[in-house]
Design a protein around this motif. Structure first.
Motif, PDB file in Angstrom:
ATOM      1  N   GLY A  48       0.819  -1.212   0.000  1.00  0.00           N
ATOM      2  CA  GLY A  48       0.000   0.000   0.000  1.00  0.00           C
ATOM      3  C   GLY A  48       0.846   1.252   0.000  1.00  0.00           C
ATOM      4  O   GLY A  48       1.942   1.277   0.554  1.00  0.00           O
ATOM      5  N   HIS A  66     -10.084  -1.684   6.281  1.00  0.00           N
ATOM      6  CA  HIS A  66     -11.021  -0.871   5.505  1.00  0.00           C
ATOM      7  C   HIS A  66     -12.352  -0.766   6.233  1.00  0.00           C
ATOM      8  O   HIS A  66     -13.389  -1.176   5.730  1.00  0.00           O
ATOM      9  CB  HIS A  66     -11.190  -1.459   4.105  1.00  0.00           C
ATOM     10  CG  HIS A  66      -9.898  -1.559   3.373  1.00  0.00           C
ATOM     11  ND1 HIS A  66      -9.248  -0.459   2.843  1.00  0.00           N
ATOM     12  CD2 HIS A  66      -9.094  -2.617   3.110  1.00  0.00           C
ATOM     13  CE1 HIS A  66      -8.123  -0.845   2.269  1.00  0.00           C
ATOM     14  NE2 HIS A  66      -8.002  -2.147   2.422  1.00  0.00           N
ATOM     15  N   GLU A 112      -8.129   7.566   7.431  1.00  0.00           N
ATOM     16  CA  GLU A 112      -8.379   6.734   6.241  1.00  0.00           C
ATOM     17  C   GLU A 112      -7.072   6.227   5.632  1.00  0.00           C
ATOM     18  O   GLU A 112      -6.971   5.064   5.231  1.00  0.00           O
ATOM     19  CB  GLU A 112      -9.171   7.536   5.209  1.00  0.00           C
ATOM     20  CG  GLU A 112      -9.594   6.713   4.008  1.00  0.00           C
ATOM     21  CD  GLU A 112     -10.409   7.531   3.003  1.00  0.00           C
ATOM     22  OE1 GLU A 112     -10.366   7.194   1.820  1.00  0.00           O
ATOM     23  OE2 GLU A 112     -11.061   8.511   3.420  1.00  0.00           O
ATOM     24  N   THR A 128      -5.928   2.326   5.427  1.00  0.00           N
ATOM     25  CA  THR A 128      -5.598   1.717   4.129  1.00  0.00           C
ATOM     26  C   THR A 128      -4.255   1.004   4.188  1.00  0.00           C
ATOM     27  O   THR A 128      -4.116  -0.137   3.744  1.00  0.00           O
ATOM     28  CB  THR A 128      -5.584   2.797   3.027  1.00  0.00           C
ATOM     29  OG1 THR A 128      -6.877   3.388   2.935  1.00  0.00           O
ATOM     30  CG2 THR A 128      -5.191   2.213   1.685  1.00  0.00           C
TER      31      THR A 128
END
Length: 124
Positions: free
Chosen positions: A44, A79, A70, A74
């Motif tokens: 990620g 999520h 957020e 992630t």
């Protein structure tokens, strides 16, 4: 004739106010344009939006990237609405940010990069 104020003007003004408040209250600054970094954990990656100039330990400015709730979720593969970092070593910065999905400003938290990395390593 009265001056016209657009919604974009109001949003820009509010963003400027939030940035001023974050600097005054937490010594946190928004990243200007291309000065950000791509932060990667595992597969990620997110773009840095804020950084910390506070002195947490007396050794000078922190300079760590800060990630939104957020972004941290992630990178940590969460999520959902759970707290991505339940016990951060550096307190999160409480801030109001523009949420494009809802079209309004919402309360959020900014987490220090070191805490996100620590939580990632703990989960590995």
């Amino acid at each position: 004739m009265s001056p016209t104020i657009t919604i974009n003007d109001l949003i820009q003004t509010r963003l400027a106010e939030i940035a001023e408040d974050a600097w005054r209250d937490y010594r946190v600054m928004p990243v200007k344009g291309g000065d950000g970094r791509v932060l990667q954990l595992g597969t990620g990656a997110v773009w840095e939006q804020w950084y910390c100039q506070a002195e947490h330990d007396g050794y000078g400015p922190c300079n760590e990237p800060l990630l939104t709730h957020e972004q941290a979720s992630t990178l940590l593969g969460m999520h959902n609405d759970d707290q991505p970092i339940p016990t951060p070593q550096i307190p999160p910065v409480e801030i109001e940010l523009l949420d494009p999905s809802r079209g309004c400003f919402m309360p959020d938290a900014l987490y220090h990069w070191s805490d996100v990395v620590r939580e990632y390593r703990k989960a590995k």
